[in-house]
Design a protein around this motif. Structure first.
Motif, PDB file in Angstrom:
ATOM      1  N   LEU A 291       0.834  -1.202   0.000  1.00 41.72           N
ATOM      2  CA  LEU A 291       0.000   0.000   0.000  1.00 41.72           C
ATOM      3  C   LEU A 291       0.870   1.254   0.000  1.00 41.72           C
ATOM      4  O   LEU A 291       1.409   1.638   1.043  1.00 41.72           O
ATOM      5  N   PRO A 292       1.054   1.910  -1.143  1.00 39.43           N
ATOM      6  CA  PRO A 292       1.815   3.163  -1.164  1.00 39.43           C
ATOM      7  C   PRO A 292       0.952   4.339  -0.708  1.00 39.43           C
ATOM      8  O   PRO A 292      -0.242   4.396  -0.995  1.00 39.43           O
ATOM      9  N   VAL A 293       1.557   5.254   0.015  1.00 42.41           N
ATOM     10  CA  VAL A 293       0.863   6.440   0.518  1.00 42.41           C
ATOM     11  C   VAL A 293       1.666   7.672   0.145  1.00 42.41           C
ATOM     12  O   VAL A 293       2.887   7.704   0.299  1.00 42.41           O
ATOM     13  N   TYR A 294       0.964   8.676  -0.323  1.00 47.24           N
ATOM     14  CA  TYR A 294       1.556   9.897  -0.845  1.00 47.24           C
ATOM     15  C   TYR A 294       0.908  11.085  -0.131  1.00 47.24           C
ATOM     16  O   TYR A 294      -0.229  10.987   0.351  1.00 47.24           O
ATOM     17  N   ARG A 295       1.607  12.193  -0.037  1.00 47.24           N
ATOM     18  CA  ARG A 295       1.109  13.338   0.733  1.00 47.24           C
ATOM     19  C   ARG A 295      -0.228  13.862   0.228  1.00 47.24           C
ATOM     20  O   ARG A 295      -0.971  14.495   0.983  1.00 47.24           O
ATOM     21  N   GLY A 296      -0.571  13.598  -1.016  1.00 50.42           N
ATOM     22  CA  GLY A 296      -1.840  14.066  -1.545  1.00 50.42           C
ATOM     23  C   GLY A 296      -3.020  13.172  -1.219  1.00 50.42           C
ATOM     24  O   GLY A 296      -4.158  13.518  -1.526  1.00 50.42           O
ATOM     25  N   ASP A 297      -2.777  12.014  -0.596  1.00 52.09           N
ATOM     26  CA  ASP A 297      -3.881  11.135  -0.222  1.00 52.09           C
ATOM     27  C   ASP A 297      -4.666  11.728   0.945  1.00 52.09           C
ATOM     28  O   ASP A 297      -4.107  12.414   1.804  1.00 52.09           O
ATOM     29  N   ARG A 298      -5.941  11.446   0.972  1.00 57.77           N
ATOM     30  CA  ARG A 298      -6.793  11.904   2.057  1.00 57.77           C
ATOM     31  C   ARG A 298      -6.826  10.887   3.184  1.00 57.77           C
ATOM     32  O   ARG A 298      -6.906   9.676   2.950  1.00 57.77           O
ATOM     33  N   ALA A 299      -6.794  11.375   4.417  1.00 59.19           N
ATOM     34  CA  ALA A 299      -6.768  10.487   5.576  1.00 59.19           C
ATOM     35  C   ALA A 299      -8.023   9.624   5.665  1.00 59.19           C
ATOM     36  O   ALA A 299      -7.943   8.428   5.979  1.00 59.19           O
ATOM     37  N   ASP A 300      -9.186  10.193   5.377  1.00 56.80           N
ATOM     38  CA  ASP A 300     -10.413   9.402   5.469  1.00 56.80           C
ATOM     39  C   ASP A 300     -10.476   8.343   4.381  1.00 56.80           C
ATOM     40  O   ASP A 300     -10.946   7.219   4.606  1.00 56.80           O
ATOM     41  N   HIS A 301      -9.988   8.671   3.185  1.00 56.69           N
ATOM     42  CA  HIS A 301      -9.962   7.678   2.114  1.00 56.69           C
ATOM     43  C   HIS A 301      -8.975   6.559   2.438  1.00 56.69           C
ATOM     44  O   HIS A 301      -9.255   5.380   2.189  1.00 56.69           O
ATOM     45  N   LEU A 302      -7.836   6.917   2.987  1.00 53.09           N
ATOM     46  CA  LEU A 302      -6.851   5.917   3.375  1.00 53.09           C
ATOM     47  C   LEU A 302      -7.424   4.977   4.435  1.00 53.09           C
ATOM     48  O   LEU A 302      -7.255   3.749   4.346  1.00 53.09           O
ATOM     49  N   ALA A 303      -8.091   5.530   5.427  1.00 54.93           N
ATOM     50  CA  ALA A 303      -8.665   4.706   6.487  1.00 54.93           C
ATOM     51  C   ALA A 303      -9.678   3.716   5.921  1.00 54.93           C
ATOM     52  O   ALA A 303      -9.694   2.534   6.292  1.00 54.93           O
ATOM     53  N   ARG A 304     -10.494   4.194   4.992  1.00 49.11           N
ATOM     54  CA  ARG A 304     -11.503   3.296   4.404  1.00 49.11           C
ATOM     55  C   ARG A 304     -10.838   2.214   3.552  1.00 49.11           C
ATOM     56  O   ARG A 304     -11.264   1.044   3.566  1.00 49.11           O
ATOM     57  N   ALA A 305      -9.802   2.592   2.809  1.00 50.51           N
ATOM     58  CA  ALA A 305      -9.077   1.611   2.001  1.00 50.51           C
ATOM     59  C   ALA A 305      -8.464   0.534   2.891  1.00 50.51           C
ATOM     60  O   ALA A 305      -8.553  -0.666   2.597  1.00 50.51           O
ATOM     61  N   PHE A 306      -7.838   0.952   3.978  1.00 53.22           N
ATOM     62  CA  PHE A 306      -7.182   0.015   4.896  1.00 53.22           C
ATOM     63  C   PHE A 306      -8.208  -0.907   5.554  1.00 53.22           C
ATOM     64  O   PHE A 306      -8.022  -2.130   5.611  1.00 53.22           O
ATOM     65  N   GLU A 307      -9.272  -0.335   6.043  1.00 51.40           N
ATOM     66  CA  GLU A 307     -10.298  -1.143   6.712  1.00 51.40           C
ATOM     67  C   GLU A 307     -10.873  -2.195   5.772  1.00 51.40           C
ATOM     68  O   GLU A 307     -11.049  -3.357   6.149  1.00 51.40           O
ATOM     69  N   SER A 308     -11.163  -1.782   4.549  1.00 58.87           N
ATOM     70  CA  SER A 308     -11.794  -2.702   3.603  1.00 58.87           C
ATOM     71  C   SER A 308     -10.849  -3.807   3.157  1.00 58.87           C
ATOM     72  O   SER A 308     -11.280  -4.919   2.844  1.00 58.87           O
ATOM     73  N   THR A 309      -9.551  -3.518   3.110  1.00 61.34           N
ATOM     74  CA  THR A 309      -8.585  -4.467   2.556  1.00 61.34           C
ATOM     75  C   THR A 309      -7.904  -5.290   3.642  1.00 61.34           C
ATOM     76  O   THR A 309      -7.216  -6.261   3.331  1.00 61.34           O
ATOM     77  N   VAL A 310      -8.122  -4.936   4.900  1.00 61.54           N
ATOM     78  CA  VAL A 310      -7.527  -5.690   6.005  1.00 61.54           C
ATOM     79  C   VAL A 310      -8.622  -6.186   6.956  1.00 61.54           C
ATOM     80  O   VAL A 310      -8.934  -7.374   7.004  1.00 61.54           O
ATOM     81  N   HIS A 311      -9.234  -5.290   7.688  1.00 61.76           N
ATOM     82  CA  HIS A 311     -10.203  -5.673   8.716  1.00 61.76           C
ATOM     83  C   HIS A 311     -11.371  -6.466   8.146  1.00 61.76           C
ATOM     84  O   HIS A 311     -11.826  -7.439   8.764  1.00 61.76           O
ATOM     85  N   GLU A 312     -11.893  -6.038   7.017  1.00 61.63           N
ATOM     86  CA  GLU A 312     -13.147  -6.605   6.513  1.00 61.63           C
ATOM     87  C   GLU A 312     -12.963  -7.794   5.580  1.00 61.63           C
ATOM     88  O   GLU A 312     -13.952  -8.364   5.114  1.00 61.63           O
ATOM     89  N   GLN A 313     -11.724  -8.189   5.304  1.00 57.32           N
ATOM     90  CA  GLN A 313     -11.500  -9.281   4.372  1.00 57.32           C
ATOM     91  C   GLN A 313     -11.819 -10.646   4.992  1.00 57.32           C
ATOM     92  O   GLN A 313     -11.451 -10.931   6.131  1.00 57.32           O
ATOM     93  N   VAL A 314     -12.494 -11.480   4.212  1.00 56.18           N
ATOM     94  CA  VAL A 314     -12.725 -12.861   4.623  1.00 56.18           C
ATOM     95  C   VAL A 314     -11.386 -13.580   4.781  1.00 56.18           C
ATOM     96  O   VAL A 314     -11.200 -14.371   5.714  1.00 56.18           O
ATOM     97  N   ARG A 315     -10.469 -13.277   3.867  1.00 57.09           N
ATOM     98  CA  ARG A 315      -9.111 -13.826   3.949  1.00 57.09           C
ATOM     99  C   ARG A 315      -8.140 -12.655   4.050  1.00 57.09           C
ATOM    100  O   ARG A 315      -7.856 -11.978   3.070  1.00 57.09           O
ATOM    101  N   ARG A 316      -7.655 -12.428   5.237  1.00 56.72           N
ATOM    102  CA  ARG A 316      -6.836 -11.251   5.482  1.00 56.72           C
ATOM    103  C   ARG A 316      -5.393 -11.444   5.003  1.00 56.72           C
ATOM    104  O   ARG A 316      -4.882 -12.578   5.001  1.00 56.72           O
ATOM    105  N   PRO A 317      -4.731 -10.354   4.646  1.00 57.32           N
ATOM    106  CA  PRO A 317      -3.296 -10.459   4.346  1.00 57.32           C
ATOM    107  C   PRO A 317      -2.517 -10.846   5.598  1.00 57.32           C
ATOM    108  O   PRO A 317      -2.964 -10.623   6.724  1.00 57.32           O
ATOM    109  N   SER A 318      -1.336 -11.418   5.385  1.00 54.85           N
ATOM    110  CA  SER A 318      -0.490 -11.819   6.502  1.00 54.85           C
ATOM    111  C   SER A 318       0.264 -10.630   7.082  1.00 54.85           C
ATOM    112  O   SER A 318       0.673 -10.654   8.250  1.00 54.85           O
TER     113      SER A 318
END
Length: 303
Positions: free
Chosen positions: A9-36
């Motif tokens: 997951l690359p992060v750049y200064r132009g990213d929005r904090a709320d969008h980043l949080a939603r991306a992280f939650e959806s791709t980690v917390h909410e996954q049926v099969r989570r990344p290691s």
């Protein structure tokens, strides 16, 4: 035993904090099969709001998070290459900091990798204020021969959806600098190197677009990258002279036509309008517009 995998997951200064949080939650917390693990590449300095969001996400993550802090902004290709080196696992999933993964994304993509595929993408649904109410569906080719054929004209993968083997990426030369077209160039080299590739037609990622998306799909900077890409594809033997000439005319022309015409061509040629997006987008379809003065990330657009 299931295959462990890293989320890059690359992060750049132009990213929005709320969008980043939603991306992280959806791709980690909410996954049926989570990344290691999650490897976050912080590409240069980020503001206090984004830095705080990263700290919160790291501390609350149900899986280990490794944050790679790059002292200076080096650009996406080099940031991803650094991130690949930091990943602990052979299998790596990509994610952008402003998109949303559906909960079963990895549960359906990882079995293909475990069966021998080196690179697997998926369909995706564009959403945001710049799309119709139901969103726009982008379905990639699924037949391997069709994937290879389509790669001669345009990227056959929706880049925010891909999962790949790190060894296959490195064998193809890894990410190389080519502003806004890094992923497409990598995919062509992986195909040329003999990587086993696949696509799932189902939309597994929600791709966030805004009012400036069609503007960013054109312009002189992208035209220069486009011409550079076509020269490289020809010199590498991936395209014929005839295909290069066609691509310069079609893809180069697309970069310089008026925005309204570009928008119409993109929607008619590459996407399908969806009647009802509520079952997958939910509250994401009501995403906030960028706040005044917030930097807008330059995205690698998809056409």
């Amino acid at each position: 035993m299931t295959t462990p995998f890293s989320l890059l997951l690359p992060v750049y200064r132009g990213d929005r904090a709320d969008h980043l949080a939603r991306a992280f939650e959806s791709t980690v917390h909410e996954q049926v099969r989570r990344p290691s693990e999650v490897v976050v590449v912080q590409d240069g300095h980020v503001g206090p709001e984004l830095a705080s969001a990263l700290e919160r996400l790291e501390s609350a993550s149900p899986v280990p998070v490794r944050r790679l802090r790059l002292k200076h902004n080096v650009g996406l290709a080099q940031a991803l290459q650094c991130g690949l080196s930091a990943c602990s696992h052979e299998v790596v999933a990509r994610m952008d900091a402003d998109d949303i993964s559906l909960p079963h994304r990895f549960a359906v993509q990882l079995p293909l990798v475990e069966a021998g595929v080196d690179l697997v993408g998926a369909g995706m649904r564009e959403f945001g204020d710049a799309t119709p109410l139901g969103g726009l569906l982008r379905v990639p080719p699924t037949d391997p021969a069709r994937i290879a054929a389509e790669a001669r004209l345009r990227s056959p993968f929706n880049h925010p959806t891909v999962v790949y083997r790190r060894s296959a990426v490195l064998q193809a030369g890894g990410y190389r600098e080519l502003p806004l077209l890094e992923d497409y160039w990598l995919f062509t080299r992986m195909i040329e190197a003999g990587s086993v590739v696949a696509n799932l037609p189902e939309p597994l990622v929600l791709y966030r677009v805004d009012a400036g998306s069609y503007q960013r799909r054109g312009g002189l900077r992208l035209l220069r990258s486009e011409l550079g890409l076509q020269r490289r594809l020809r010199s590498e033997g991936f395209t014929s002279r005839k295909e290069m000439t066609r691509n310069i005319a079609v893809r180069g022309g697309y970069r310089v036509i008026p925005v309204g015409l570009r928008k119409s061509l993109y929607r008619n040629r590459f996407t399908t309008e969806v009647a009802d997006v509520a079952e997958t987008v939910g509250r994401e379809s009501r995403a906030l517009a960028p706040e005044p003065g917030t930097p807008t990330r330059t995205r690698r657009e998809l056409a």
